[in-house]
Scaffold this motif. Sequence first.
Motif, PDB file in Angstrom:
ATOM      1  N   ASN A  44       0.824  -1.217   0.000  1.00 23.77           N
ATOM      2  CA  ASN A  44       0.000   0.000   0.000  1.00 23.77           C
ATOM      3  C   ASN A  44       0.850   1.255   0.000  1.00 23.77           C
ATOM      4  OD1 ASN A  44      -2.410  -1.359   0.113  1.00 23.77           O
ATOM      5  ND2 ASN A  44      -2.667  -1.169   2.333  1.00 23.77           N
ATOM      6  N   VAL A  45       1.905   1.229   0.787  1.00 25.25           N
ATOM      7  CA  VAL A  45       2.664   2.462   1.055  1.00 25.25           C
ATOM      8  C   VAL A  45       3.751   2.714   0.012  1.00 25.25           C
ATOM      9  CG1 VAL A  45       4.166   3.603   2.749  1.00 25.25           C
ATOM     10  CG2 VAL A  45       2.169   2.306   3.526  1.00 25.25           C
ATOM     11  N   TYR A  46       4.445   1.644  -0.407  1.00 26.48           N
ATOM     12  CA  TYR A  46       5.568   1.854  -1.330  1.00 26.48           C
ATOM     13  C   TYR A  46       5.141   2.588  -2.615  1.00 26.48           C
ATOM     14  CZ  TYR A  46       9.644   1.131  -4.214  1.00 26.48           C
ATOM     15  OH  TYR A  46      10.723   1.366  -5.037  1.00 26.48           O
ATOM     16  N   PRO A  47       3.993   2.203  -3.227  1.00 23.65           N
ATOM     17  CA  PRO A  47       3.606   2.917  -4.452  1.00 23.65           C
ATOM     18  C   PRO A  47       3.338   4.412  -4.216  1.00 23.65           C
ATOM     19  CG  PRO A  47       2.360   0.880  -4.215  1.00 23.65           C
ATOM     20  CD  PRO A  47       3.099   1.078  -2.929  1.00 23.65           C
ATOM     21  N   LEU A  48       2.978   4.789  -2.994  1.00 18.08           N
ATOM     22  CA  LEU A  48       2.675   6.202  -2.715  1.00 18.08           C
ATOM     23  C   LEU A  48       3.946   7.024  -2.463  1.00 18.08           C
ATOM     24  CD1 LEU A  48      -0.360   5.769  -0.254  1.00 18.08           C
ATOM     25  CD2 LEU A  48      -0.455   6.563  -2.626  1.00 18.08           C
ATOM     26  N   PHE A  49       4.865   6.482  -1.691  1.00 14.28           N
ATOM     27  CA  PHE A  49       5.996   7.301  -1.224  1.00 14.28           C
ATOM     28  C   PHE A  49       7.375   6.683  -1.496  1.00 14.28           C
ATOM     29  CE2 PHE A  49       2.514   7.493   2.031  1.00 14.28           C
ATOM     30  CZ  PHE A  49       1.973   8.704   1.617  1.00 14.28           C
ATOM     31  N   GLY A  50       7.418   5.435  -1.976  1.00 12.81           N
ATOM     32  CA  GLY A  50       8.695   4.726  -2.122  1.00 12.81           C
ATOM     33  C   GLY A  50       9.669   5.437  -3.044  1.00 12.81           C
ATOM     34  N   LYS A  51       9.185   5.860  -4.215  1.00 17.48           N
ATOM     35  CA  LYS A  51      10.097   6.464  -5.207  1.00 17.48           C
ATOM     36  C   LYS A  51      10.651   7.792  -4.697  1.00 17.48           C
ATOM     37  CE  LYS A  51      10.176   3.252  -8.151  1.00 17.48           C
ATOM     38  NZ  LYS A  51      11.330   2.387  -7.953  1.00 17.48           N
ATOM     39  N   ASN A  52       9.778   8.581  -4.022  1.00 13.22           N
ATOM     40  CA  ASN A  52      10.218   9.861  -3.435  1.00 13.22           C
ATOM     41  C   ASN A  52      11.329   9.649  -2.430  1.00 13.22           C
ATOM     42  OD1 ASN A  52       8.849  11.891  -4.563  1.00 13.22           O
ATOM     43  ND2 ASN A  52       7.233  12.027  -3.016  1.00 13.22           N
ATOM     44  N   LEU A  53      11.151   8.601  -1.608  1.00  6.07           N
ATOM     45  CA  LEU A  53      12.160   8.317  -0.581  1.00  6.07           C
ATOM     46  C   LEU A  53      13.468   7.875  -1.248  1.00  6.07           C
ATOM     47  CD1 LEU A  53      13.068   7.932   2.341  1.00  6.07           C
ATOM     48  CD2 LEU A  53      11.947   5.693   2.340  1.00  6.07           C
ATOM     49  N   GLU A  54      13.333   6.980  -2.238  1.00  8.87           N
ATOM     50  CA  GLU A  54      14.538   6.503  -2.938  1.00  8.87           C
ATOM     51  C   GLU A  54      15.307   7.681  -3.562  1.00  8.87           C
ATOM     52  OE1 GLU A  54      12.870   2.074  -4.148  1.00  8.87           O
ATOM     53  OE2 GLU A  54      13.396   3.462  -5.744  1.00  8.87           O
ATOM     54  N   SER A  55      14.575   8.596  -4.232  1.00 10.83           N
ATOM     55  CA  SER A  55      15.246   9.736  -4.892  1.00 10.83           C
ATOM     56  C   SER A  55      15.984  10.577  -3.874  1.00 10.83           C
ATOM     57  CB  SER A  55      14.237  10.649  -5.599  1.00 10.83           C
ATOM     58  OG  SER A  55      13.446   9.908  -6.440  1.00 10.83           O
ATOM     59  N   SER A  56      15.314  10.831  -2.755  1.00 10.49           N
ATOM     60  CA  SER A  56      15.933  11.675  -1.739  1.00 10.49           C
ATOM     61  C   SER A  56      17.227  11.029  -1.210  1.00 10.49           C
ATOM     62  CB  SER A  56      14.927  11.892  -0.606  1.00 10.49           C
ATOM     63  OG  SER A  56      15.546  12.464   0.487  1.00 10.49           O
ATOM     64  N   LEU A  57      17.182   9.708  -0.996  1.00  6.00           N
ATOM     65  CA  LEU A  57      18.372   9.009  -0.482  1.00  6.00           C
ATOM     66  C   LEU A  57      19.495   9.019  -1.518  1.00  6.00           C
ATOM     67  CD1 LEU A  57      16.477   6.016   1.163  1.00  6.00           C
ATOM     68  CD2 LEU A  57      17.878   7.680   2.408  1.00  6.00           C
ATOM     69  N   LEU A  58      19.118   8.773  -2.788  1.00  2.72           N
ATOM     70  CA  LEU A  58      20.133   8.748  -3.856  1.00  2.72           C
ATOM     71  C   LEU A  58      20.791  10.123  -3.991  1.00  2.72           C
ATOM     72  CD1 LEU A  58      18.174   6.612  -6.520  1.00  2.72           C
ATOM     73  CD2 LEU A  58      20.250   5.913  -5.277  1.00  2.72           C
ATOM     74  N   GLU A  59      19.984  11.170  -3.909  1.00  3.64           N
ATOM     75  CA  GLU A  59      20.525  12.547  -4.008  1.00  3.64           C
ATOM     76  C   GLU A  59      21.547  12.831  -2.914  1.00  3.64           C
ATOM     77  OE1 GLU A  59      17.331  15.463  -4.019  1.00  3.64           O
ATOM     78  OE2 GLU A  59      16.532  14.479  -5.814  1.00  3.64           O
ATOM     79  N   SER A  60      21.336  12.201  -1.748  1.00  2.15           N
ATOM     80  CA  SER A  60      22.275  12.428  -0.632  1.00  2.15           C
ATOM     81  C   SER A  60      23.450  11.450  -0.667  1.00  2.15           C
ATOM     82  CB  SER A  60      21.551  12.290   0.707  1.00  2.15           C
ATOM     83  OG  SER A  60      20.621  13.317   0.838  1.00  2.15           O
TER      84      SER A  60
END
Length: 350
Positions: A44-60
Amino acid sequence: MKTICVDASRSYQVHIGQQLIPQAGTYIQKIHPVCKAAIISDSNVYPLFGKNLESSLLESGFSVISFVFTAGESSKNGKTYLEILNFLAENEITRSDLLIALGGGVVGDITGFAAATFLRGVSYVQIPTTLLAMVDSSVGGKTAIDLPAGKNLAGAFYQPSLVLCDLSTLDQLPQEVFSDGCAEVIKYGVLYDAALFAHLADNGLEFDRESVIARCVELKRNVVKEDEFDTGARQMLNLGHTIGHGIEKQSDFMISHGKAVAIGMAVVSKAAGAYGLCDSSIYLRICKVLDLFKLPKTTNYSAEALYISALSDKKRSGGTVNLIVPLEIGRCAIQKTSTNDVKSFIKAGL
Ligand code: GLY
């Protein structure tokens, strides 16, 4: 944004504010060197926020792997737990890497338990996406999975390194799930804070989310500091839970945790009034707030059925069960009740 510092066997911060997931990499980088981050989330949750979280981590500068399991309490079991451990092993996660729980209580509890046990302990971050997880399960280090014999029967006390409560995630929650978390928020008012209870009674579902969540986290922080390992004061957080867990179990988990806790609080306050432990108006005031939040107050399960479930609860020790009872709004007590007396107590609250 509000920040609460938790001072337990590990000290960490809980940030509560809007749009924290897109900034997660920046916050995490402040408390952990850049490494491989394993996001654990659900369908339920990964499709909503997973990609945003991944991008933020990759950027850092973090490298990222993600494991997504089927949403629901029925996944919080040994099978999913071992799948997570195998996923971490196959991806060569080491002790200097990091797990990130992205989701509600189920995700937080199982990820925390995997973090506590994989390689005998890997750091983890909680990113709770439900109200219930923000005010309760993501803070204080209780981690667990369910066993066929009962909920949370295998677990560990293992504190996270950071908690990010992104209030924007609450806008995506179905009303019913949000209202479920409100039961835990009301619980904090009944337990410790008459002013919080009054704010909820005055504002209903329109309560000030940032301030109320921060206040609940602060109240939980105080309890965890006093009794991290749940041998005394922390048991107060179980207000409504002994009967609530019984209701969940009787319904085969069709009745949600929040609704069951709401009923549990109503039953226990009615019984406390009947036993002269508090004024009977306390029950009416609790019921009024539960109504305002569209939460249930009654159950058709018998005292006998709830008694049997209550006895299999973890709160039992020897021949007694520790029931949490309200004395007034904002003040409760632990009532050591002999197992022989629990059934009559429940009956008085039905
Ligand atoms: N959820 C109750 C506790 O953390 O102790």
